[in-house]
Design an enzyme around this catalytic site. Sequence first.
Site, PDB file in Angstrom:
ATOM      1  N   TYR A 117       0.831  -1.211   0.000  1.00 33.05           N
ATOM      2  CA  TYR A 117       0.000   0.000   0.000  1.00 33.05           C
ATOM      3  C   TYR A 117       0.868   1.265   0.000  1.00 33.05           C
ATOM      4  O   TYR A 117       0.609   2.214  -0.748  1.00 33.05           O
ATOM      5  CB  TYR A 117      -0.888  -0.065   1.245  1.00 33.05           C
ATOM      6  N   LYS A 127       0.954   4.112  -2.809  1.00 30.86           N
ATOM      7  CA  LYS A 127       0.497   5.473  -2.487  1.00 30.86           C
ATOM      8  C   LYS A 127       1.586   6.514  -2.739  1.00 30.86           C
ATOM      9  O   LYS A 127       1.283   7.640  -3.145  1.00 30.86           O
ATOM     10  CB  LYS A 127       0.004   5.534  -1.041  1.00 30.86           C
TER      11      LYS A 127
HETATM   12  N1  LIG Z   1      -9.652   6.091   5.475  1.00 33.93           N
HETATM   13  C1  LIG Z   1      -8.470   6.639   5.649  1.00 33.93           C
HETATM   14  O1  LIG Z   1      -8.099   7.109   6.734  1.00 33.93           O
HETATM   15  C2  LIG Z   1      -7.512   6.718   4.514  1.00 33.93           C
HETATM   16  C3  LIG Z   1      -6.208   7.107   4.784  1.00 33.93           C
HETATM   17  C4  LIG Z   1      -5.328   7.257   3.745  1.00 33.93           C
HETATM   18  C5  LIG Z   1      -5.761   7.008   2.440  1.00 33.93           C
HETATM   19  N2  LIG Z   1      -7.034   6.606   2.208  1.00 33.93           N
HETATM   20  C6  LIG Z   1      -7.428   6.362   0.811  1.00 33.93           C
HETATM   21  O2  LIG Z   1      -8.686   6.936   0.531  1.00 33.93           O
HETATM   22  C7  LIG Z   1      -9.373   6.152  -0.438  1.00 33.93           C
HETATM   23  C8  LIG Z   1     -10.756   5.769   0.065  1.00 33.93           C
HETATM   24  O3  LIG Z   1     -10.619   4.958   1.206  1.00 33.93           O
HETATM   25  P1  LIG Z   1     -11.810   4.636   2.212  1.00 33.93           P
HETATM   26  O4  LIG Z   1     -11.215   4.732   3.567  1.00 33.93           O
HETATM   27  O5  LIG Z   1     -13.016   5.416   1.888  1.00 33.93           O
HETATM   28  O6  LIG Z   1     -12.010   3.054   1.890  1.00 33.93           O
HETATM   29  P2  LIG Z   1     -13.294   2.193   1.482  1.00 33.93           P
HETATM   30  O7  LIG Z   1     -12.853   0.768   1.506  1.00 33.93           O
HETATM   31  O8  LIG Z   1     -14.468   2.596   2.289  1.00 33.93           O
HETATM   32  O9  LIG Z   1     -13.568   2.651  -0.021  1.00 33.93           O
HETATM   33  C9  LIG Z   1     -12.869   2.164  -1.113  1.00 33.93           C
HETATM   34  C10 LIG Z   1     -13.861   1.819  -2.206  1.00 33.93           C
HETATM   35  O10 LIG Z   1     -13.151   1.413  -3.378  1.00 33.93           O
HETATM   36  C11 LIG Z   1     -13.898   0.379  -3.989  1.00 33.93           C
HETATM   37  N3  LIG Z   1     -13.023  -0.427  -4.845  1.00 33.93           N
HETATM   38  C12 LIG Z   1     -12.099  -1.359  -4.465  1.00 33.93           C
HETATM   39  N4  LIG Z   1     -11.511  -1.884  -5.533  1.00 33.93           N
HETATM   40  C13 LIG Z   1     -12.043  -1.267  -6.632  1.00 33.93           C
HETATM   41  C14 LIG Z   1     -11.821  -1.386  -8.030  1.00 33.93           C
HETATM   42  N5  LIG Z   1     -10.930  -2.250  -8.512  1.00 33.93           N
HETATM   43  N6  LIG Z   1     -12.536  -0.598  -8.857  1.00 33.93           N
HETATM   44  C15 LIG Z   1     -13.464   0.280  -8.377  1.00 33.93           C
HETATM   45  N7  LIG Z   1     -13.716   0.424  -7.054  1.00 33.93           N
HETATM   46  C16 LIG Z   1     -13.013  -0.342  -6.200  1.00 33.93           C
HETATM   47  C17 LIG Z   1     -14.466  -0.424  -2.831  1.00 33.93           C
HETATM   48  O11 LIG Z   1     -15.592  -1.207  -3.254  1.00 33.93           O
HETATM   49  C18 LIG Z   1     -14.810   0.675  -1.832  1.00 33.93           C
HETATM   50  O12 LIG Z   1     -16.158   1.102  -1.926  1.00 33.93           O
HETATM   51  C19 LIG Z   1      -8.470   4.950  -0.738  1.00 33.93           C
HETATM   52  O13 LIG Z   1      -7.685   5.237  -1.875  1.00 33.93           O
HETATM   53  C20 LIG Z   1      -7.573   4.887   0.483  1.00 33.93           C
HETATM   54  O14 LIG Z   1      -6.352   4.264   0.219  1.00 33.93           O
HETATM   55  C21 LIG Z   1      -7.923   6.442   3.208  1.00 33.93           C
END
Ligand SMILES: NC(=O)c1ccc[n+]([C@@H]2O[C@H](COP(=O)([O-])OP(=O)(O)OC[C@H]3O[C@@H](n4cnc5c(N)ncnc54)[C@H](O)[C@@H]3O)[C@@H](O)[C@H]2O)c1
Length: 301
Positions: A162, A166
């Site tokens: 990851y 990223k």
């Molecule tokens: N939540 C956090 O604190 C955090 C921190 C750093 C980065 N992020 C990043 O933010 C983004 C959103 O994360 P989140 O926390 O809302 O996670 P989440 O798991 O709730 O949402 C991710 C979504 O992506 C969809 N997905 C997965 N594979 C896919 C594909 N191949 N094609 C299309 N859709 C797909 C999933 O079905 C899911 O709904 C991600 O890129 C994550 O890495 C989140």
Amino acid sequence: MMDNKVVVVTGAGGGIGRDMALAMAQRGARVIVNDIGAGLDGSGSSTGPAQQVVDEIRAAGGQAAANTDSVADASSAGRIIESALDHFGRIDAVVNNAGILRDRFFHKMSVEEWDAVIKVHLYGAYYVSRAAANHFKEQNSGAFVHMTSTSGLIGNFGQANYSAAKLGIAALSKSIALDMLKFNVRSNCIAPFAWSRMIGAIPTDTPEQQARVAKIQQMTPAKIAPLAVYLASDAASQVNGQIFSVRNNELFLISQPRPVRSVHRSEGWTPESIAEHAMPALRSSFFSLDRSADVFSWDPI
Ligand SMILES: NC(=O)c1ccc[n+]([C@@H]2O[C@H](COP(=O)([O-])OP(=O)(O)OC[C@H]3O[C@@H](n4cnc5c(N)ncnc54)[C@H](O)[C@@H]3O)[C@@H](O)[C@H]2O)c1
């Protein structure tokens, strides 16, 4: 702010993506809500989550269409962008947000765990961006917003796949910003902090872990959306190649690597002189082996 704009938000069936899609629509954008409806580890699929967010947007008087193609394959990622053209006749902004996790300590991580995460995050961001790039170039406008992470920008345990993806996305964003500046195309990153299922998997076995998770739960995904809307809008026309972070009510500009100190020897270096001279001189500027939580060491505000 987003009137007449068409925006694709990937992975918008839940979490941060859902709130960004809702906020884009609320500001007047027509939104392609993309999500394969996968589990946190990328397994399975469902049309439900994307359609549900579309229904929410329509119920609030907005315009949206669902797309359930995967970002992790070049042709299906192309179809995500095509669906914006099919439904709304144009594409103005892309938010690369879809993601999965396969956490494992590096020495135990399988090739499959490495591949799956790199494929969705880094390849996914590339495939979707590349598909939109032709249209952005032709119309001489466009905005990319990519979700990066402090796991890559700073560090974290058990996330080599990851973190690599990223930090790769941050470099991809910078490269797009440089290459497409002449076409009036912008590319910026957000490193979000938000309580979602992605961090809902953090263990809560000890009182310390429970206290930490209680703090993280204050950071709602909706707090990320205003910055994403701003970066996708024309109001951000002078903002390009930057990395921001959002944590509840805090908003950060994140640094980018630059030389911090140099040493020079006119006759050049040997391994011995590096040991005796260069490293002692550079050591006081070494970076400690921080994880994200060491740097963001105070409670979210
Ligand atoms: N939540 C956090 O604190 C955090 C921190 C750093 C980065 N992020 C990043 O933010 C983004 C959103 O994360 P989140 O926390 O809302 O996670 P989440 O798991 O709730 O949402 C991710 C979504 O992506 C969809 N997905 C997965 N594979 C896919 C594909 N191949 N094609 C299309 N859709 C797909 C999933 O079905 C899911 O709904 C991600 O890129 C994550 O890495 C989140």
